[in-house]
Structures are given as C-alpha cells and as structure tokens.
Design a protein around this motif. Structure first.
Motif, PDB file in Angstrom:
ATOM      1  N   LYS A  91       0.823  -1.210   0.000  1.00 33.90           N
ATOM      2  CA  LYS A  91       0.000   0.000   0.000  1.00 33.90           C
ATOM      3  C   LYS A  91       0.851   1.252   0.000  1.00 33.90           C
ATOM      4  O   LYS A  91       0.596   2.199  -0.758  1.00 33.90           O
ATOM      5  CB  LYS A  91      -0.920  -0.016   1.221  1.00 33.90           C
ATOM      6  CG  LYS A  91      -1.903   1.147   1.262  1.00 33.90           C
ATOM      7  CD  LYS A  91      -2.837   1.016   2.451  1.00 33.90           C
ATOM      8  CE  LYS A  91      -3.842   2.164   2.488  1.00 33.90           C
ATOM      9  NZ  LYS A  91      -4.771   2.049   3.650  1.00 33.90           N
ATOM     10  N   ILE A  92       1.893   1.289   0.819  1.00 34.22           N
ATOM     11  CA  ILE A  92       2.735   2.472   0.915  1.00 34.22           C
ATOM     12  C   ILE A  92       3.600   2.658  -0.330  1.00 34.22           C
ATOM     13  O   ILE A  92       3.816   3.773  -0.805  1.00 34.22           O
ATOM     14  CB  ILE A  92       3.609   2.384   2.183  1.00 34.22           C
ATOM     15  CG1 ILE A  92       2.727   2.475   3.428  1.00 34.22           C
ATOM     16  CG2 ILE A  92       4.659   3.493   2.199  1.00 34.22           C
ATOM     17  CD1 ILE A  92       3.465   2.219   4.714  1.00 34.22           C
ATOM     18  N   SER A  93       4.102   1.565  -0.882  1.00 38.06           N
ATOM     19  CA  SER A  93       4.991   1.644  -2.046  1.00 38.06           C
ATOM     20  C   SER A  93       4.238   1.820  -3.352  1.00 38.06           C
ATOM     21  O   SER A  93       4.839   2.174  -4.372  1.00 38.06           O
ATOM     22  CB  SER A  93       5.855   0.380  -2.134  1.00 38.06           C
ATOM     23  OG  SER A  93       5.051  -0.755  -2.415  1.00 38.06           O
ATOM     24  N   GLY A  94       2.916   1.568  -3.353  1.00 41.33           N
ATOM     25  CA  GLY A  94       2.153   1.665  -4.584  1.00 41.33           C
ATOM     26  C   GLY A  94       2.342   0.476  -5.508  1.00 41.33           C
ATOM     27  O   GLY A  94       1.970   0.539  -6.683  1.00 41.33           O
ATOM     28  N   LEU A  95       2.916  -0.601  -4.994  1.00 41.80           N
ATOM     29  CA  LEU A  95       3.114  -1.814  -5.787  1.00 41.80           C
ATOM     30  C   LEU A  95       2.102  -2.874  -5.383  1.00 41.80           C
ATOM     31  O   LEU A  95       1.506  -2.819  -4.313  1.00 41.80           O
ATOM     32  CB  LEU A  95       4.521  -2.376  -5.565  1.00 41.80           C
ATOM     33  CG  LEU A  95       5.706  -1.563  -6.074  1.00 41.80           C
ATOM     34  CD1 LEU A  95       7.009  -2.230  -5.646  1.00 41.80           C
ATOM     35  CD2 LEU A  95       5.655  -1.402  -7.589  1.00 41.80           C
ATOM     36  N   SER A  96       1.928  -3.848  -6.250  1.00 43.87           N
ATOM     37  CA  SER A  96       1.221  -5.067  -5.885  1.00 43.87           C
ATOM     38  C   SER A  96       2.256  -6.153  -5.646  1.00 43.87           C
ATOM     39  O   SER A  96       3.441  -5.987  -5.961  1.00 43.87           O
ATOM     40  CB  SER A  96       0.270  -5.490  -7.016  1.00 43.87           C
ATOM     41  OG  SER A  96       1.008  -5.894  -8.156  1.00 43.87           O
ATOM     42  N   ALA A  97       1.819  -7.279  -5.107  1.00 42.98           N
ATOM     43  CA  ALA A  97       2.742  -8.387  -4.875  1.00 42.98           C
ATOM     44  C   ALA A  97       3.349  -8.880  -6.185  1.00 42.98           C
ATOM     45  O   ALA A  97       4.539  -9.202  -6.252  1.00 42.98           O
ATOM     46  CB  ALA A  97       2.018  -9.530  -4.157  1.00 42.98           C
ATOM     47  N   THR A  98       2.548  -8.940  -7.254  1.00 40.05           N
ATOM     48  CA  THR A  98       3.072  -9.407  -8.542  1.00 40.05           C
ATOM     49  C   THR A  98       4.033  -8.396  -9.153  1.00 40.05           C
ATOM     50  O   THR A  98       5.032  -8.778  -9.771  1.00 40.05           O
ATOM     51  CB  THR A  98       1.914  -9.697  -9.520  1.00 40.05           C
ATOM     52  OG1 THR A  98       1.030  -8.559  -9.575  1.00 40.05           O
ATOM     53  CG2 THR A  98       1.129 -10.914  -9.089  1.00 40.05           C
ATOM     54  N   GLN A  99       3.770  -7.105  -8.999  1.00 40.74           N
ATOM     55  CA  GLN A  99       4.694  -6.100  -9.509  1.00 40.74           C
ATOM     56  C   GLN A  99       6.031  -6.162  -8.775  1.00 40.74           C
ATOM     57  O   GLN A  99       7.095  -6.044  -9.391  1.00 40.74           O
ATOM     58  CB  GLN A  99       4.075  -4.706  -9.365  1.00 40.74           C
ATOM     59  CG  GLN A  99       2.922  -4.455 -10.317  1.00 40.74           C
ATOM     60  CD  GLN A  99       2.226  -3.142 -10.035  1.00 40.74           C
ATOM     61  OE1 GLN A  99       2.273  -2.621  -8.922  1.00 40.74           O
ATOM     62  NE2 GLN A  99       1.558  -2.606 -11.037  1.00 40.74           N
ATOM     63  N   TYR A 100       5.966  -6.349  -7.474  1.00 42.82           N
ATOM     64  CA  TYR A 100       7.193  -6.497  -6.691  1.00 42.82           C
ATOM     65  C   TYR A 100       7.970  -7.722  -7.157  1.00 42.82           C
ATOM     66  O   TYR A 100       9.205  -7.675  -7.297  1.00 42.82           O
ATOM     67  CB  TYR A 100       6.843  -6.619  -5.212  1.00 42.82           C
ATOM     68  CG  TYR A 100       8.023  -6.907  -4.314  1.00 42.82           C
ATOM     69  CD1 TYR A 100       8.947  -5.915  -4.000  1.00 42.82           C
ATOM     70  CD2 TYR A 100       8.221  -8.180  -3.774  1.00 42.82           C
ATOM     71  CE1 TYR A 100      10.027  -6.171  -3.177  1.00 42.82           C
ATOM     72  CE2 TYR A 100       9.300  -8.446  -2.946  1.00 42.82           C
ATOM     73  CZ  TYR A 100      10.196  -7.438  -2.649  1.00 42.82           C
ATOM     74  OH  TYR A 100      11.275  -7.709  -1.837  1.00 42.82           O
ATOM     75  N   ASN A 101       7.273  -8.807  -7.428  1.00 38.46           N
ATOM     76  CA  ASN A 101       7.905 -10.031  -7.918  1.00 38.46           C
ATOM     77  C   ASN A 101       8.629  -9.784  -9.240  1.00 38.46           C
ATOM     78  O   ASN A 101       9.759 -10.237  -9.446  1.00 38.46           O
ATOM     79  CB  ASN A 101       6.847 -11.114  -8.077  1.00 38.46           C
ATOM     80  CG  ASN A 101       7.418 -12.478  -8.411  1.00 38.46           C
ATOM     81  OD1 ASN A 101       6.701 -13.358  -8.890  1.00 38.46           O
ATOM     82  ND2 ASN A 101       8.696 -12.701  -8.178  1.00 38.46           N
ATOM     83  N   LEU A 103       9.849  -6.909 -10.367  1.00 39.98           N
ATOM     84  CA  LEU A 103      11.036  -6.090 -10.130  1.00 39.98           C
ATOM     85  C   LEU A 103      12.171  -6.914  -9.530  1.00 39.98           C
ATOM     86  O   LEU A 103      13.350  -6.734  -9.898  1.00 39.98           O
ATOM     87  CB  LEU A 103      10.689  -4.921  -9.209  1.00 39.98           C
ATOM     88  CG  LEU A 103       9.739  -3.865  -9.784  1.00 39.98           C
ATOM     89  CD1 LEU A 103       9.458  -2.784  -8.750  1.00 39.98           C
ATOM     90  CD2 LEU A 103      10.296  -3.255 -11.064  1.00 39.98           C
ATOM     91  N   ARG A 104      11.839  -7.833  -8.634  1.00 44.73           N
ATOM     92  CA  ARG A 104      12.868  -8.702  -8.064  1.00 44.73           C
ATOM     93  C   ARG A 104      13.485  -9.589  -9.142  1.00 44.73           C
ATOM     94  O   ARG A 104      14.702  -9.821  -9.145  1.00 44.73           O
ATOM     95  CB  ARG A 104      12.258  -9.571  -6.959  1.00 44.73           C
ATOM     96  CG  ARG A 104      11.955  -8.847  -5.657  1.00 44.73           C
ATOM     97  CD  ARG A 104      13.234  -8.574  -4.862  1.00 44.73           C
ATOM     98  NE  ARG A 104      13.936  -9.811  -4.555  1.00 44.73           N
ATOM     99  CZ  ARG A 104      13.739 -10.543  -3.467  1.00 44.73           C
ATOM    100  NH1 ARG A 104      12.850 -10.154  -2.557  1.00 44.73           N
ATOM    101  NH2 ARG A 104      14.420 -11.641  -3.256  1.00 44.73           N
ATOM    102  N   ILE A 105      12.669 -10.104 -10.034  1.00 45.76           N
ATOM    103  CA  ILE A 105      13.175 -10.950 -11.123  1.00 45.76           C
ATOM    104  C   ILE A 105      14.128 -10.158 -12.009  1.00 45.76           C
ATOM    105  O   ILE A 105      15.226 -10.624 -12.361  1.00 45.76           O
ATOM    106  CB  ILE A 105      12.008 -11.510 -11.957  1.00 45.76           C
ATOM    107  CG1 ILE A 105      11.213 -12.526 -11.138  1.00 45.76           C
ATOM    108  CG2 ILE A 105      12.510 -12.147 -13.250  1.00 45.76           C
ATOM    109  CD1 ILE A 105       9.896 -12.948 -11.776  1.00 45.76           C
ATOM    110  N   LEU A 106      13.726  -8.935 -12.364  1.00 45.93           N
ATOM    111  CA  LEU A 106      14.540  -8.126 -13.269  1.00 45.93           C
ATOM    112  C   LEU A 106      15.816  -7.623 -12.605  1.00 45.93           C
ATOM    113  O   LEU A 106      16.821  -7.405 -13.291  1.00 45.93           O
ATOM    114  CB  LEU A 106      13.712  -6.948 -13.791  1.00 45.93           C
ATOM    115  CG  LEU A 106      12.559  -7.315 -14.729  1.00 45.93           C
ATOM    116  CD1 LEU A 106      11.743  -6.080 -15.080  1.00 45.93           C
ATOM    117  CD2 LEU A 106      13.081  -7.995 -15.996  1.00 45.93           C
ATOM    118  N   ARG A 107      15.793  -7.447 -11.286  1.00 44.91           N
ATOM    119  CA  ARG A 107      17.016  -7.029 -10.599  1.00 44.91           C
ATOM    120  C   ARG A 107      18.108  -8.082 -10.751  1.00 44.91           C
ATOM    121  O   ARG A 107      19.300  -7.755 -10.788  1.00 44.91           O
ATOM    122  CB  ARG A 107      16.742  -6.753  -9.118  1.00 44.91           C
ATOM    123  CG  ARG A 107      17.979  -6.260  -8.377  1.00 44.91           C
ATOM    124  CD  ARG A 107      17.650  -5.657  -7.021  1.00 44.91           C
ATOM    125  NE  ARG A 107      17.067  -6.617  -6.086  1.00 44.91           N
ATOM    126  CZ  ARG A 107      16.757  -6.334  -4.815  1.00 44.91           C
ATOM    127  NH1 ARG A 107      16.971  -5.103  -4.351  1.00 44.91           N
ATOM    128  NH2 ARG A 107      16.235  -7.241  -4.032  1.00 44.91           N
TER     129      ARG A 107
END
Length: 205
Positions: A91-101, A103-107
């Motif tokens: 909620k604070i970051s403006g991401l969803s769990a899938t969006q975070y996933n 970004l982690r993959i692309l990092r």
C-alpha cells in the motif's frame, strides 16, 4: 518460441516517494485484487469438517478428509495469513505483490528478459503480463526496448528508479519475514522448505 511484448513508450511519471511506518499490525485487505491475500473461501465450507468431522454432521454423513487434503488446506490458509503481513508495504509503495515479484526478477537479470521468460519465473501466474509491465513502465520502474540483433524480441530491464525503490523495500520485507517465520529457527525452516519443494516437484506444472 519465446513470447515477446510490444514496447510501450514510457510517460514521465516520477516514482512514488514514501516512508514506512514501524508497525507490526496487519492491515485490512485491499480493494484491489492484486494486493489482496489469497481467496480461499471455497475451502471454508469443509475445512472445519477436515479439522474435526464432528462439526459437520448436519447435512448427513460426516465428510472425512484425507491427510493430503488437510495438508493442502493448511498450506493455502498459511499462505493467506502470511501474505497479509505485506499488505502495508504494498500500500505504501504503490506496488502489488506481482509487480514487486517482477522487479525482483529483473534485478537479477542484468541483460534484461523477454516477457515470456518473466512470466515463467513469477511466483504466481499473471494472465496479462503485458498490462502488468505497462503499469511498471508508466512509473519508470522498468524500460523496454527491441533487440538490435532480433527486432522481434523486446527485452525488459529494471531502471535505476526501480532499483532504488527495491532497495528501500528490502529492509521492511525482510523484517516481515523474520517476524512471521523467525520463531521456527534455521533447522525447522530448512526442513519446511525441503518438504514444500518435494511436494511441488511431484505436482505437474
């Protein structure tokens, strides 16, 4: 054949700045489906019967669940409970769990990935990976470009803005992990992970 996504021009939208509150409480469920924990309502009708068959005798014979069914229900219920701990972060970051996933993959993929490969690496399957990437690109968290060697292939890379956002989330995410599962201790956690992997490997993907 590698599935590709069409590149969409990014609009200049600044990334969200935020500050995480040191709260250990579980937030309410989000209205958005991406942020909401797993929906296990279909299991609730008979979970109590699996746990204690004496509680479900109103409709006739007691339904006796198998050990395998009981194990599945515990896994699903546990995943739902654990996922709620991350709702304040999303909620604070403006991401969803899938969006975070994503970004982690692309990092971890410095050369970039085609959208089909991103979809294959995700923890949960997303039916519309292209739209998911569109939303991240609008926030300038990722960038997409066609390969010079093969114009049919569009590679997605995380941007410096996306890397900075992930860096700010690393600490809060790890604190939630430790709060939720740290009490198990290293030995039991290793055994827990091993059992889950064995169960997953025996199931057709």
């Amino acid at each position: 054949m590698v599935t590709t996504c069409d590149a969409t021009p990014a609009r200049s939208v600044s990334a969200n700045s935020f500050r995480l509150a040191p709260s250990g409480r579980v937030a309410r469920r989000s209205r958005h489906s991406e942020n909401a924990p797993l929906d296990i309502s279909r299991y609730n009708d008979y979970y109590s019967a699996v746990k204690n068959p004496r509680n479900s005798g109103r409709a006739g014979k007691h339904r006796i669940g198998s050990p395998e069914e009981s194990a599945l229900l515990e896994v699903v219920r546990t995943a739902d409970v654990l996922s709620r701990g991350f709702v304040p972060i999303w909620k604070i970051s403006g991401l969803s769990a899938t969006q975070y996933n994503v970004l982690r993959i692309l990092r971890g993929a410095h050369e970039g990935l085609a959208c089909g490969e991103i979809a294959n690496r995700m923890i949960t399957r997303d039916p519309d990976i292209t739209r998911l990437l569109d939303r991240l690109e609008k926030r300038r968290l990722i960038a997409r470009a066609r390969e010079a060697a093969d114009r049919r292939t569009v590679l997605t890379r995380i941007t410096p803005v996306g890397l900075r956002l992930l860096g700010r989330l690393d600490g809060p995410v790890q604190r939630v992990h430790r709060r939720q599962l740290g009490h198990l201790g290293p030995a039991r956690l290793r055994k827990f992970v091993e059992l889950l992997r064995i169960a997953r490997q025996a199931t057709p993907q």
